[in-house]
Motif scaffolding. Sequence first.
Motif, PDB file in Angstrom:
ATOM      1  N   PHE A   3       0.800  -1.220   0.000  1.00  0.00           N
ATOM      2  CA  PHE A   3       0.000   0.000   0.000  1.00  0.00           C
ATOM      3  C   PHE A   3       0.839   1.279   0.000  1.00  0.00           C
ATOM      4  N   VAL A   4       2.158   1.165  -0.054  1.00  0.00           N
ATOM      5  CA  VAL A   4       2.994   2.366  -0.031  1.00  0.00           C
ATOM      6  C   VAL A   4       2.642   3.345  -1.161  1.00  0.00           C
ATOM      7  N   PRO A   5       2.456   2.883  -2.412  1.00  0.00           N
ATOM      8  CA  PRO A   5       2.070   3.846  -3.462  1.00  0.00           C
ATOM      9  C   PRO A   5       0.759   4.570  -3.155  1.00  0.00           C
ATOM     10  N   LEU A   6      -0.200   3.877  -2.548  1.00  0.00           N
ATOM     11  CA  LEU A   6      -1.452   4.527  -2.189  1.00  0.00           C
ATOM     12  C   LEU A   6      -1.239   5.538  -1.064  1.00  0.00           C
ATOM     13  N   ALA A   7      -0.374   5.202  -0.111  1.00  0.00           N
ATOM     14  CA  ALA A   7      -0.076   6.138   0.973  1.00  0.00           C
ATOM     15  C   ALA A   7       0.609   7.389   0.419  1.00  0.00           C
ATOM     16  N   ALA A   8       1.502   7.200  -0.549  1.00  0.00           N
ATOM     17  CA  ALA A   8       2.176   8.341  -1.173  1.00  0.00           C
ATOM     18  C   ALA A   8       1.170   9.226  -1.902  1.00  0.00           C
ATOM     19  N   ALA A   9       0.199   8.604  -2.568  1.00  0.00           N
ATOM     20  CA  ALA A   9      -0.836   9.378  -3.266  1.00  0.00           C
ATOM     21  C   ALA A   9      -1.665  10.183  -2.276  1.00  0.00           C
ATOM     22  N   ALA A  10      -1.953   9.605  -1.113  1.00  0.00           N
ATOM     23  CA  ALA A  10      -2.714  10.323  -0.093  1.00  0.00           C
ATOM     24  C   ALA A  10      -1.927  11.515   0.439  1.00  0.00           C
TER      25      ALA A  10
ATOM     26  N   ARG B 259       0.342  13.241  -1.178  1.00  0.00           N
ATOM     27  CA  ARG B 259       0.331  14.279  -2.221  1.00  0.00           C
ATOM     28  C   ARG B 259      -1.009  15.019  -2.227  1.00  0.00           C
ATOM     29  N   ALA B 260      -2.097  14.260  -2.121  1.00  0.00           N
ATOM     30  CA  ALA B 260      -3.420  14.870  -2.156  1.00  0.00           C
ATOM     31  C   ALA B 260      -3.635  15.801  -0.969  1.00  0.00           C
ATOM     32  N   GLN B 261      -3.214  15.384   0.220  1.00  0.00           N
ATOM     33  CA  GLN B 261      -3.412  16.208   1.401  1.00  0.00           C
ATOM     34  C   GLN B 261      -2.490  17.423   1.397  1.00  0.00           C
ATOM     35  N   ALA B 262      -1.289  17.269   0.827  1.00  0.00           N
ATOM     36  CA  ALA B 262      -0.392  18.419   0.682  1.00  0.00           C
ATOM     37  C   ALA B 262      -1.010  19.450  -0.258  1.00  0.00           C
ATOM     38  N   ALA B 263      -1.633  18.976  -1.327  1.00  0.00           N
ATOM     39  CA  ALA B 263      -2.304  19.886  -2.265  1.00  0.00           C
ATOM     40  C   ALA B 263      -3.461  20.605  -1.579  1.00  0.00           C
ATOM     41  N   GLN B 264      -4.199  19.881  -0.734  1.00  0.00           N
ATOM     42  CA  GLN B 264      -5.311  20.505  -0.016  1.00  0.00           C
ATOM     43  C   GLN B 264      -4.815  21.609   0.906  1.00  0.00           C
TER      44      GLN B 264
ATOM     45  N   ARG C  65       1.393  19.068  15.450  1.00  0.00           N
ATOM     46  CA  ARG C  65       2.482  19.895  14.931  1.00  0.00           C
ATOM     47  C   ARG C  65       2.123  20.477  13.564  1.00  0.00           C
ATOM     48  N   GLN C  66       1.483  19.665  12.727  1.00  0.00           N
ATOM     49  CA  GLN C  66       1.139  20.118  11.382  1.00  0.00           C
ATOM     50  C   GLN C  66      -0.102  20.991  11.361  1.00  0.00           C
ATOM     51  N   GLN C  67      -1.048  20.720  12.276  1.00  0.00           N
ATOM     52  CA  GLN C  67      -2.312  21.456  12.286  1.00  0.00           C
ATOM     53  C   GLN C  67      -2.590  21.976  13.695  1.00  0.00           C
ATOM     54  N   PRO C  68      -1.880  23.016  14.115  1.00  0.00           N
ATOM     55  CA  PRO C  68      -2.046  23.522  15.492  1.00  0.00           C
ATOM     56  C   PRO C  68      -3.475  23.966  15.793  1.00  0.00           C
TER      57      PRO C  68
ATOM     58  N   GLU D  98       5.916   5.676   8.536  1.00  0.00           N
ATOM     59  CA  GLU D  98       5.847   5.880   7.090  1.00  0.00           C
ATOM     60  C   GLU D  98       5.455   7.306   6.740  1.00  0.00           C
ATOM     61  N   ARG D  99       4.467   7.848   7.443  1.00  0.00           N
ATOM     62  CA  ARG D  99       3.920   9.157   7.066  1.00  0.00           C
ATOM     63  C   ARG D  99       4.970  10.270   7.068  1.00  0.00           C
ATOM     64  N   PRO D 100       5.762  10.454   8.142  1.00  0.00           N
ATOM     65  CA  PRO D 100       6.773  11.521   8.090  1.00  0.00           C
ATOM     66  C   PRO D 100       7.839  11.278   7.030  1.00  0.00           C
ATOM     67  N   LEU D 101       8.177   9.999   6.773  1.00  0.00           N
ATOM     68  CA  LEU D 101       9.166   9.714   5.727  1.00  0.00           C
ATOM     69  C   LEU D 101       8.634  10.101   4.350  1.00  0.00           C
ATOM     70  N   LEU D 102       7.370   9.783   4.086  1.00  0.00           N
ATOM     71  CA  LEU D 102       6.776  10.150   2.799  1.00  0.00           C
ATOM     72  C   LEU D 102       6.655  11.665   2.671  1.00  0.00           C
ATOM     73  N   GLU D 103       6.270  12.322   3.756  1.00  0.00           N
ATOM     74  CA  GLU D 103       6.147  13.776   3.699  1.00  0.00           C
ATOM     75  C   GLU D 103       7.497  14.428   3.459  1.00  0.00           C
ATOM     76  N   ARG D 104       8.533  13.892   4.074  1.00  0.00           N
ATOM     77  CA  ARG D 104       9.872  14.448   3.874  1.00  0.00           C
ATOM     78  C   ARG D 104      10.329  14.253   2.438  1.00  0.00           C
ATOM     79  N   ARG D 105       9.936  13.136   1.849  1.00  0.00           N
ATOM     80  CA  ARG D 105      10.374  12.828   0.492  1.00  0.00           C
ATOM     81  C   ARG D 105       9.516  13.520  -0.572  1.00  0.00           C
ATOM     82  N   ILE D 106       8.211  13.655  -0.295  1.00  0.00           N
ATOM     83  CA  ILE D 106       7.278  14.155  -1.314  1.00  0.00           C
ATOM     84  C   ILE D 106       6.976  15.635  -1.157  1.00  0.00           C
ATOM     85  N   VAL D 107       6.678  16.043   0.074  1.00  0.00           N
ATOM     86  CA  VAL D 107       6.194  17.407   0.281  1.00  0.00           C
ATOM     87  C   VAL D 107       7.325  18.409   0.359  1.00  0.00           C
TER      88      VAL D 107
END
Length: 240
Positions: free
Chosen positions: A51-58, A60-65, A185-188, A226-235
């Motif tokens: 499911f890593v590709p799906l997590a990466a897509a999520a 990206r989508a939330q960063a865009a939002q 931290r991300q959404q105070p 996984e989430r912080p690693l993907l955010e560091r790599r993608i966002v």
Amino acid sequence: MSVYDFPPLAAALDAAYSSVLALTGWLAPAFEDVAPLAAVVLLTLAVRSAFVPLAAAAVRAQAAQRRIAPAVRELQRRYAGDATRLQRELAELYRREDASPFRGMLPLLAQAPVLTVVYGLFSHPMISGHANALLSSAVFGAPLGGSLWSAVAAGAVSWPAVAVPLTVVALAVASAELTRRRIRRQQPAAPPMLAALAYASVIATVVVPLAAATYLAVSAAWGALERPLLERRIVRPATP
């Protein structure tokens, strides 16, 4: 009639059950009595890896939002009295920014059938008309088909039998706390309840069978890392 009686789901559940039993037998020489629990952990890691590709897509989508959130608020303020114009402007904004309010939900929806099969595998007492042997296994006296809650309620609180489910719950708590802190931290300004939802899986690990609790706890730990690693790599690379 159970949802697991639906033929395609029943076939998928039976195939998954046969695979986990085979994996348990393969792990038995190395892990001995812990082999059933090790099989659950390995299956969880395999599912989350797929499911890593799906997590990466999520991500990206939330960063865009988050990126277009100020523009969305401005449009809502500007066209507060014109719902039709507001919807048209929002649709144009999402098209222009290649974003969608629903895209972040697609990965979760795509996982739903697999997660349904996995949960049935670790919690359903009967599979294709025969007993679920996985749930009859025990690790250090803790049955994979029993929960921490049921053990305490029955007075079966011998330390070896409770140590395993307590360890699983502790892993779920640590993972939930990491997730809660990341959300704060991300959404105070987010409501406290949003961050507290990270602990929903902790409650589940107390009351569901140990096999299912192990899946939930390992999955939560994977997600927390996984989430912080993907955010560091993608966002972050995309941020000026």
